[in-house]
Write a protein that holds these residues in place. Sequence first.
Motif, PDB file in Angstrom:
ATOM      1  N   UNK A  30     -19.413  -5.211  -3.333  1.00  0.00           N
ATOM      2  CA  UNK A  30     -19.757  -5.549  -4.712  1.00  0.00           C
ATOM      3  C   UNK A  30     -18.606  -6.336  -5.337  1.00  0.00           C
ATOM      4  N   UNK A  31     -18.906  -7.538  -5.845  1.00  0.00           N
ATOM      5  CA  UNK A  31     -17.886  -8.383  -6.449  1.00  0.00           C
ATOM      6  C   UNK A  31     -18.361  -8.919  -7.793  1.00  0.00           C
ATOM      7  N   UNK A  32     -17.437  -9.071  -8.705  1.00  0.00           N
ATOM      8  CA  UNK A  32     -17.710  -9.696  -9.996  1.00  0.00           C
ATOM      9  C   UNK A  32     -17.539 -11.208  -9.828  1.00  0.00           C
ATOM     10  N   UNK A  33     -18.629 -11.985  -9.892  1.00  0.00           N
ATOM     11  CA  UNK A  33     -18.512 -13.424  -9.633  1.00  0.00           C
ATOM     12  C   UNK A  33     -17.658 -14.165 -10.655  1.00  0.00           C
ATOM     13  N   UNK A  34     -17.488 -13.603 -11.818  1.00  0.00           N
ATOM     14  CA  UNK A  34     -16.695 -14.267 -12.861  1.00  0.00           C
ATOM     15  C   UNK A  34     -15.204 -14.125 -12.596  1.00  0.00           C
ATOM     16  N   UNK A  35     -14.773 -12.919 -12.242  1.00  0.00           N
ATOM     17  CA  UNK A  35     -13.338 -12.637 -12.143  1.00  0.00           C
ATOM     18  C   UNK A  35     -12.818 -12.424 -10.731  1.00  0.00           C
ATOM     19  N   UNK A  36     -13.716 -12.175  -9.786  1.00  0.00           N
ATOM     20  CA  UNK A  36     -13.259 -11.835  -8.434  1.00  0.00           C
ATOM     21  C   UNK A  36     -13.633 -12.878  -7.386  1.00  0.00           C
ATOM     22  N   UNK A  37     -14.110 -14.042  -7.798  1.00  0.00           N
ATOM     23  CA  UNK A  37     -14.424 -15.132  -6.876  1.00  0.00           C
ATOM     24  C   UNK A  37     -13.990 -16.446  -7.509  1.00  0.00           C
ATOM     25  N   UNK A  89       0.914 -17.481  -6.098  1.00  0.00           N
ATOM     26  CA  UNK A  89       1.322 -16.079  -6.037  1.00  0.00           C
ATOM     27  C   UNK A  89       2.828 -15.861  -6.057  1.00  0.00           C
ATOM     28  N   UNK A  90       3.595 -16.860  -5.585  1.00  0.00           N
ATOM     29  CA  UNK A  90       5.005 -16.637  -5.291  1.00  0.00           C
ATOM     30  C   UNK A  90       5.910 -17.585  -6.065  1.00  0.00           C
ATOM     31  N   UNK A 104      -6.945 -13.815  -7.491  1.00  0.00           N
ATOM     32  CA  UNK A 104      -8.009 -14.820  -7.630  1.00  0.00           C
ATOM     33  C   UNK A 104      -7.788 -15.628  -8.906  1.00  0.00           C
ATOM     34  N   UNK A 105      -7.455 -14.955  -9.981  1.00  0.00           N
ATOM     35  CA  UNK A 105      -7.211 -15.640 -11.250  1.00  0.00           C
ATOM     36  C   UNK A 105      -6.015 -16.567 -11.178  1.00  0.00           C
ATOM     37  N   UNK A 106      -4.974 -16.172 -10.449  1.00  0.00           N
ATOM     38  CA  UNK A 106      -3.789 -17.023 -10.312  1.00  0.00           C
ATOM     39  C   UNK A 106      -4.138 -18.317  -9.585  1.00  0.00           C
ATOM     40  N   UNK A 107      -4.926 -18.208  -8.519  1.00  0.00           N
ATOM     41  CA  UNK A 107      -5.317 -19.418  -7.793  1.00  0.00           C
ATOM     42  C   UNK A 107      -6.236 -20.289  -8.645  1.00  0.00           C
ATOM     43  N   UNK A 108      -7.141 -19.658  -9.382  1.00  0.00           N
ATOM     44  CA  UNK A 108      -8.029 -20.426 -10.264  1.00  0.00           C
ATOM     45  C   UNK A 108      -7.209 -21.186 -11.314  1.00  0.00           C
ATOM     46  N   UNK A 109      -6.202 -20.520 -11.872  1.00  0.00           N
ATOM     47  CA  UNK A 109      -5.372 -21.148 -12.897  1.00  0.00           C
ATOM     48  C   UNK A 109      -4.592 -22.340 -12.333  1.00  0.00           C
TER      49      UNK A 109
END
Length: 401
Positions: free
Chosen positions: A92-99, A116-117, A261-266
Amino acid sequence: MKQTKWRSERLSLLGSSIFAEVAAWKMAAAESGLDIIDLGIGSPDQPPSAAVRQALSEAALRSDMYAYPATRSGLPFRQHAADWMKHRFQVELDPVNEIVTLLGSQDGLAHLAMALCDPGDIALLPDPGYPIYAASLALAGVEPVLMPLREENNYMPDLEAIPDEIWERASFILLNYPNNPISAVADLSFFERLLVKAKRHGVLVVHDLAYSEMGFDGCEPPSILQIPGASEQAVEFHSLSKSFNMAGCRIGFLAGNRTAVGALRELKANIDYGVFDPVQEAGIVALKEAMTNKDLPKAGKLYEQRRNTFIDALREEGWSVTTPKATMFVWAQLPPMCWSLEEPWTSRRISKEMLRLTGVVVVPGEAFGTEGEGYVRIALVESEERLKEAAKRIGSFIRGQ
């Protein structure tokens, strides 16, 4: 006067020059008149399904599809990715915040360390490993700590052999099962042990699952996210390139821990505008087909047949190699002739000579790290007839040395 170089020193850290060398060898062999059988690059030789191609072409003809993809929400593809993860792995994944949608998983792998680093951080990488793993760290100024993957340990990293000091300093650990180039597979019990270790030391687990649909002999490669609570400690890359023959479309996604996921999206919001909308439409159709069409064979079925044909043909020619359990690759230890010479051949030398004399392209194992020496990677990206022909040529080469 200032000396201009116009080339970053960082480029020398991006990976092995072997791939460029292999390309040059191939060009020279073709110019000499040889018929080239290219088993080097792992690019699918089959097209996507008719429904995927139809969706792509229809969407591309729509006049409203040519704005920047970022001006749309992009949510429909992520929702279908979440649906597919639930269908395939019961996750189960939240498509808004976890993908986050990616221009292929390599896009995400190339940028993840930057997201990330900080420069000077360290990360744990497999050796052998897909070249972008180390290249991405070089771009981000992150120091790699290599984990040897060896046959005697079933190509699994020895987690206990990594000092606690390294675990405490590491930002993330990156693994890839089914593995490229080795074709090894991991089970959920390994991932459970890995997550316990990573959680104890506050290390993010990054799993590259590009070959999820390429298991053989009934093998169904698992997702690390299947383990309860894994999304708190792990992220996982998925690609439509190999699973759905969409390599040229450039679409994939990262799923799992919402902070990572949010860091990569940003980061990516500052780099590109996302995946072309018609490609996302085609990706949605590919995922829906996989969930609804039980008669549609997985990508692995074709490569399993090719594996069987090629491995049998190679053995008939005198080169007995380990039978892979997944992926589109054969990880082959060099044949006995290489070790029986007064000066044993390297993976680079046999690859070069075999291509020069037979026209068969393989990739030297050292292209994937020092632990790859003594092996070559062979991609099953030609028809069964061409694979038989490749095996025949290889056999003549081996016997002729």
